[in-house]
Structure formats: structure tokens, C-alpha cells
Design a protein around this motif. Structure first.
Motif, PDB file in Angstrom:
ATOM      1  N   MET A   1       8.983  -1.843  -9.987  1.00 32.06           N
ATOM      2  CA  MET A   1       8.475  -2.845  -9.033  1.00 32.06           C
ATOM      3  C   MET A   1       8.507  -4.235  -9.660  1.00 32.06           C
ATOM      4  SD  MET A   1       5.305  -1.145  -6.931  1.00 32.06           S
ATOM      5  CE  MET A   1       4.305  -0.555  -8.296  1.00 32.06           C
TER       6      MET A   1
ATOM      7  N   LEU B   1       7.346   5.234  -3.499  1.00 27.99           N
ATOM      8  CA  LEU B   1       7.029   3.920  -2.908  1.00 27.99           C
ATOM      9  C   LEU B   1       7.146   3.985  -1.387  1.00 27.99           C
ATOM     10  CD1 LEU B   1       6.629   0.924  -4.229  1.00 27.99           C
ATOM     11  CD2 LEU B   1       8.874   0.507  -3.242  1.00 27.99           C
ATOM     12  N   ASP B   2       6.121   3.521  -0.693  1.00 36.90           N
ATOM     13  CA  ASP B   2       6.216   3.547   0.770  1.00 36.90           C
ATOM     14  C   ASP B   2       6.602   2.171   1.327  1.00 36.90           C
ATOM     15  OD1 ASP B   2       3.912   1.945   1.272  1.00 36.90           O
ATOM     16  OD2 ASP B   2       2.609   3.692   1.227  1.00 36.90           O
ATOM     17  N   ASP B   3       6.832   2.131   2.619  1.00 38.70           N
ATOM     18  CA  ASP B   3       7.300   0.915   3.274  1.00 38.70           C
ATOM     19  C   ASP B   3       6.387  -0.290   3.062  1.00 38.70           C
ATOM     20  OD1 ASP B   3       9.545   2.102   4.293  1.00 38.70           O
ATOM     21  OD2 ASP B   3       9.156   1.470   6.354  1.00 38.70           O
ATOM     22  N   ASN B   4       5.097  -0.058   3.184  1.00 38.71           N
ATOM     23  CA  ASN B   4       4.176  -1.195   3.056  1.00 38.71           C
ATOM     24  C   ASN B   4       4.148  -1.729   1.633  1.00 38.71           C
ATOM     25  OD1 ASN B   4       3.502  -1.102   5.753  1.00 38.71           O
ATOM     26  ND2 ASN B   4       1.795   0.319   5.418  1.00 38.71           N
ATOM     27  N   GLN B   5       4.256  -0.824   0.672  1.00 34.19           N
ATOM     28  CA  GLN B   5       4.307  -1.264  -0.726  1.00 34.19           C
ATOM     29  C   GLN B   5       5.582  -2.061  -0.981  1.00 34.19           C
ATOM     30  OE1 GLN B   5       3.862   2.669  -2.449  1.00 34.19           O
ATOM     31  NE2 GLN B   5       1.734   2.242  -3.034  1.00 34.19           N
ATOM     32  N   PHE B   6       6.686  -1.549  -0.461  1.00 24.90           N
ATOM     33  CA  PHE B   6       7.950  -2.280  -0.604  1.00 24.90           C
ATOM     34  C   PHE B   6       7.825  -3.698  -0.032  1.00 24.90           C
ATOM     35  CE2 PHE B   6      12.028  -3.661   1.149  1.00 24.90           C
ATOM     36  CZ  PHE B   6      12.827  -3.606   0.018  1.00 24.90           C
ATOM     37  N   ASP B   7       7.254  -3.785   1.168  1.00 24.11           N
ATOM     38  CA  ASP B   7       7.114  -5.095   1.807  1.00 24.11           C
ATOM     39  C   ASP B   7       6.224  -6.037   0.998  1.00 24.11           C
ATOM     40  OD1 ASP B   7       8.697  -4.137   3.819  1.00 24.11           O
ATOM     41  OD2 ASP B   7       7.067  -3.808   5.244  1.00 24.11           O
ATOM     42  N   GLU B   8       5.211  -5.479   0.370  1.00 21.07           N
ATOM     43  CA  GLU B   8       4.308  -6.346  -0.406  1.00 21.07           C
ATOM     44  C   GLU B   8       5.007  -6.898  -1.649  1.00 21.07           C
ATOM     45  OE1 GLU B   8       0.426  -4.613  -0.941  1.00 21.07           O
ATOM     46  OE2 GLU B   8       0.022  -4.652   1.220  1.00 21.07           O
ATOM     47  N   ILE B   9       5.886  -6.114  -2.248  1.00 16.94           N
ATOM     48  CA  ILE B   9       6.692  -6.663  -3.362  1.00 16.94           C
ATOM     49  C   ILE B   9       7.562  -7.803  -2.839  1.00 16.94           C
ATOM     50  CG2 ILE B   9       8.415  -6.155  -5.146  1.00 16.94           C
ATOM     51  CD1 ILE B   9       7.617  -3.182  -4.880  1.00 16.94           C
ATOM     52  N   MET B  10       8.202  -7.574  -1.678  1.00 18.10           N
ATOM     53  CA  MET B  10       9.027  -8.627  -1.079  1.00 18.10           C
ATOM     54  C   MET B  10       8.199  -9.890  -0.829  1.00 18.10           C
ATOM     55  SD  MET B  10      12.212  -7.609  -0.653  1.00 18.10           S
ATOM     56  CE  MET B  10      12.062  -6.705  -2.200  1.00 18.10           C
TER      57      MET B  10
END
Lengths: 115, 115, 115, 115, 115, 115
Positions: free
Chosen positions: B50, B77-86
Motif C-alpha cells: 500500500m 484489500l477491499d474496494d474501499n481500502q483501495f479508494d482510500e489509498i487513491m
């Protein structure tokens, strides 16, 4: 491969013409200096091209890297010297330069094989 | 899509081979460290990937982003976690990262749909 | 040292006030998002601060690094975890980040000793 | 001036010690490579330091610039050669490097006068 | 404050003299273009200074920012216009520019109060 | 050419949709500010787009450059004004921006010829 390099050179030349046909003196003057700084002087042109290659690598500009690799192919730079320039750029600029190192090494290999 | 990812992986592997076949110890050592820093240690590998993804995003390196997105797809890693890194990368690096955010999201979606 | 950190925090706060007193909604909204992305969500705040620290390190922003180091000092991050964040930033960003790694390590040590 | 350079060297050394005392093998290995790439090899150390200086200039890292200027002062680099490195960095990196060019030239002058 | 600005201007002038006294035509020519591009032309000088300020902000060069802020203080730029330049730079360049936004706003305020 | 621009616009729109369909409020808010800062305000939208173009050029983001060039084509910006923006970006950002200047000039020409 020499096709790919020829294409790169031709496109570069055509686009440079587009830029230099424009009515802006400062851009033309900048292009003039950009050629001048790599000419033989207190440092020889080969050393300057090596410096230009490393600077292009750490700034991660593929077109600039390709240009200097092609210039250096016309000097007596050998494989180990080429690799040492890559190694400095890699250490200074970090793993973020790796995709550019890969493409630079590939171009260098291809230029050698096309002779 | 999995075709596109397979192509990316294959090209990456082939070019890495080209680089590592060369006769330069420092480059090889750098590649060794570059693998080592993402391995499980005091921080787990997922957290490190990450961090690597966000660092690649703010430095705007598409190949590096794609690599870490693929690595993270293999974790939970789930979708919301991915988006938060973005979102962190976007805020830290600014709108200049948006083209890379777009491509990262597209790759993430495509990887998910190809399962 | 806690004096130095206090001074950093105070100056930061005062300058932020100067910026936010100005009559520009978009700047205020940006500052709002900049706080929001580090809050607990799908990822916890500690992980997000680690990501923020690494992103700041590869972009070589001392003030940003200091801010995230101070934030992380208030979590249960341990020495080895801190070092692993540094090691990723160093490898991704290259030797050009070393002066920032040095200052980050010094700040981390000083914060620990001031407790 | 030699005071200023001595102070720079001493601080650098002390902070490097802080970093290298830490319990992280990858950081130590990185520092090892960072020294190794500038040693005499297929290219001589002086050429490598010139490359390192130009790379540091275009990446706008004052500490890195100062380090390489000091290293180069110990070689037979002359004033015109030094200026030509500056000129390449300036053209590649743009006017944004000018504050760093100014400080590099000042340091170079001061080192010369302190002999 | 006008003291601080005077000091900045004086140091800048002295260091520029050091650079321009050197025996390198390309550096002198670069400095010539660097002045020329901000002069009234198809775009007026004020617009060009605004462009220069935003470019300096996203590249995070404090000396360059200070220079353009001082130049713009001598035009009829008002507070809201200044803030809108900051807001564009902030959004394009991300939170990593915030420390520079802070210092730019402080300088702008101080210049105004010193009149 | 208008085909190429249409394709650019369509892909951009589709990818933006992918991003904005995601469940992350901060990303949506960032996109909102990113639109807002270029709207008419204390500075008119044309001036802001010029600033956005120069900022994108020095940060070397082709997608961002293309976006602002297309926006500016819809204003009364003339050829000489366009070139002066390019000249500032080129001088601030250095020769490393030249590949992007080339592509920006080509796009500008093509947009003009497609009318």
C-alpha cells in the motif's frame, strides 16, 4: 530495430520543425542553448552526453533518454560504462527510474545488434 | 483484461532479465533491495505494498502503480481500502496525479472482473 | 527538542491561520479534504499516516515529513516499523531522499528521547 | 568558509551515524551501493562525481549538490569544466534550478578561496 | 519585513553576479532568456508573472515563488487574484505545496503591510 | 485530428465516470475543487486555464496539457500568446519539457486546422 530508431528520429525532427517554425524568439534561443551545452568545450562532448543521459534518467524523460542513448552509441562508450551511468541514475533516482532503465537498456542492446 | 495484465507481466519480466543479465553488480544489488523492502517484517507485506502504491502514485509512475496494484489484488484489500489509498495519493500529489488515478482504478476494476 | 517540535507546531498553526483567514473557499475546502483523508475509515488512521509519511519522503517535503512523524509518534508505531517506512521511501525515491531520511530519523529519535 | 564546509561534513557524518546505527539491513545496504556507484570502474570516479553533481542539480537537492561539489574539489576539475556541468544542469532542469546553481557556484568559489 | 525582502533581493543580486561573472556563455544566455520570457509581449508582463508564480509553486521552489510574489506586488494584483493563483497551484500540485503556500501568503501579507 | 481529440475526450470522460462511481467522498470532493478553481472569479477563466497549462507543462503531464490546450482553444487565445505560455514553461521547467512542448504545439496546430 533500426526502424524504431529511425521512426523516433524522424518524428522528433518533424515536431522540432513545427516548434521552430513558430514565431517565438525565446523558444528558438532556448533550443540553441540546448544544442550548445553538449558541444566539445572544457569537457568533451561524450562526457556531456553521459551527464545528459543521467540527468534525463533521474528526471524520467523517455524521449530525452532515447536521444542521449542514440548520441552515445556514436561514441566509443562501452557496455560497462553504459551500465555504470545507469547504476548512478538508478541509485540517485530510486526504483521509480527502473521502467526507464529497462527501456534504456533495451534500446542500447537493440542499437548494438542493429550494427 | 487478464491478457493485458499477462502482457504487462511478461514484458516486465523480459526487460528485467535484460537488465539483470548485464555485468553490473550494483544494479543487481539495487534490484535485490527493491524486492526485500516489500517483504513481511515489522510491517506486513500488504501494508508495504500500500505504501509502495501511494509512493508510486505521487511520483506518477504508471508501471510502478500497475505493479503494486497487481500485488495488492492478491491480498485481501477491499474496494474501499483501495479508494482510500487513491484519495491520499490524490490529495498529496494533486490533480496532476488524476490521469494515473484513472488508470489505476481501471486496472483495479479489470482485475476484479477477470476473476 | 520538545522545544523544537513545539516551535514547528506553533509556526505551522499560525501560518495555517493566515492562509485560512483569507477569502478563498477552494483553499479552505482543500484543507478540509487534506485532514479528512487521514481519518479512520476503511483503513485506520495509523496506516494512512504511514502512507502519508512515505509519500512525503519520496516527494522530499521536510515540513510534510515532520508533520507525519509527529502524528505517528502518537500511535504505537515502533522503531523497526518506522525504519521500514524509511527503507521503502529510500528505495523508491533514491539517494536524493537521504538528507530527508537523516532529518526524519533525527526527529524520530528526539521525539522518543523527549518523552 | 572552510568552517562552513567542516560544519556541513560533521553534521552529515553525525546524521549518517544515527541512520546507520538503526536496526535495518536494507537501509545499510542502500548506503553501501550509494558509495559503490561513484568508485573507479569502467568510468573513473571524477566522471561519476560529475554525473552525480548534474543529477543532484536537476533534482534540486542542495545537500547532494554540496557533497558532490566537495568531492570534485579534490579532483583536478577546473573552473570551466565546473561551469559546463552547471550549464547542462541549468538547461535540462530549467530556471527552477537557478537558486541551486547560485549556491553551488558560491560553494565552489569559497572552497577555492579557502585553499 | 521590508528588511527581509531587502535581504532576499540583495543576496539574490550578489549571487547572480557571482554566476554571471563566470566565463560561460550558455549560462549568461540562459539568464537572458529567463528575463525575456516575462516581458510584455502578446501577453502582458503581469499575466506572465502570475504564470511564473504558479509554475514555481507546483515545482515547490521557495526562492522562485518569493521572486514572483515580489514582482506581482508591483502590479495591481489584488488579494483575491493572488489567492486564486494559490488555489490553482495547490490543486494542481497537491498538499505537498502547502508549506510553500503558507510562506507565499505570509510574504504577500508582509509586503502589503510594509507599504 | 478532431478524431484524436474526440477519442481523448471520450476516454477521459469514461475513466472519470469510473472514478466518480466509486464510493469515496474525498475523491469526489477533490474533483469538485479541481473544476472550481478554473471558473471565472477574481481572475477570468482564460487566465486560469493559461496558468493551468503552464503548471501542467512544468510538471510534464501530457493528459493535463492536452486538457488545458483544448480548453484554451475555445477562448480567443492567439498563436503568439500560446507560444509565450510555452516559452515560460520551457524556461522554468528546462529542456526536459521539450517533448511535451512538441506534443502541445502539434495538438494546438491540429485543433486549429480542424476548425
Amino acid at each position: 530495430m533500426s526502424d524504431k530508431v529511425d521512426k523516433f528520429k524522424k518524428e522528433r525532427e518533424e515536431l522540432n520543425k513545427l516548434v521552430l517554425k513558430r514565431n517565438n524568439l525565446n523558444i528558438k534561443r532556448f533550443f540553441g542553448i540546448d544544442s550548445a551545452v553538449y558541444r566539445d568545450g572544457a569537457l568533451d562532448s561524450k562526457t556531456k552526453e553521459m551527464i545528459g543521459l543521467a540527468a534525463s534518467l533521474v528526471l524520467r524523460c523517455d524521449d530525452c533518454i532515447a536521444y542521449h542513448v542514440i548520441q552515445l552509441k556514436n561514441t566509443e562508450l562501452d557496455d560497462n560504462q553504459f551500465d555504470e551511468i545507469m547504476s548512478i541514475g538508478l541509485v540517485v533516482g530510486g526504483s521509480i527510474t527502473i521502467p526507464h532503465v529497462r527501456r534504456a537498456v533495451k534500446l542500447w542492446n537493440d542499437l548494438k545488434n542493429s550494427n
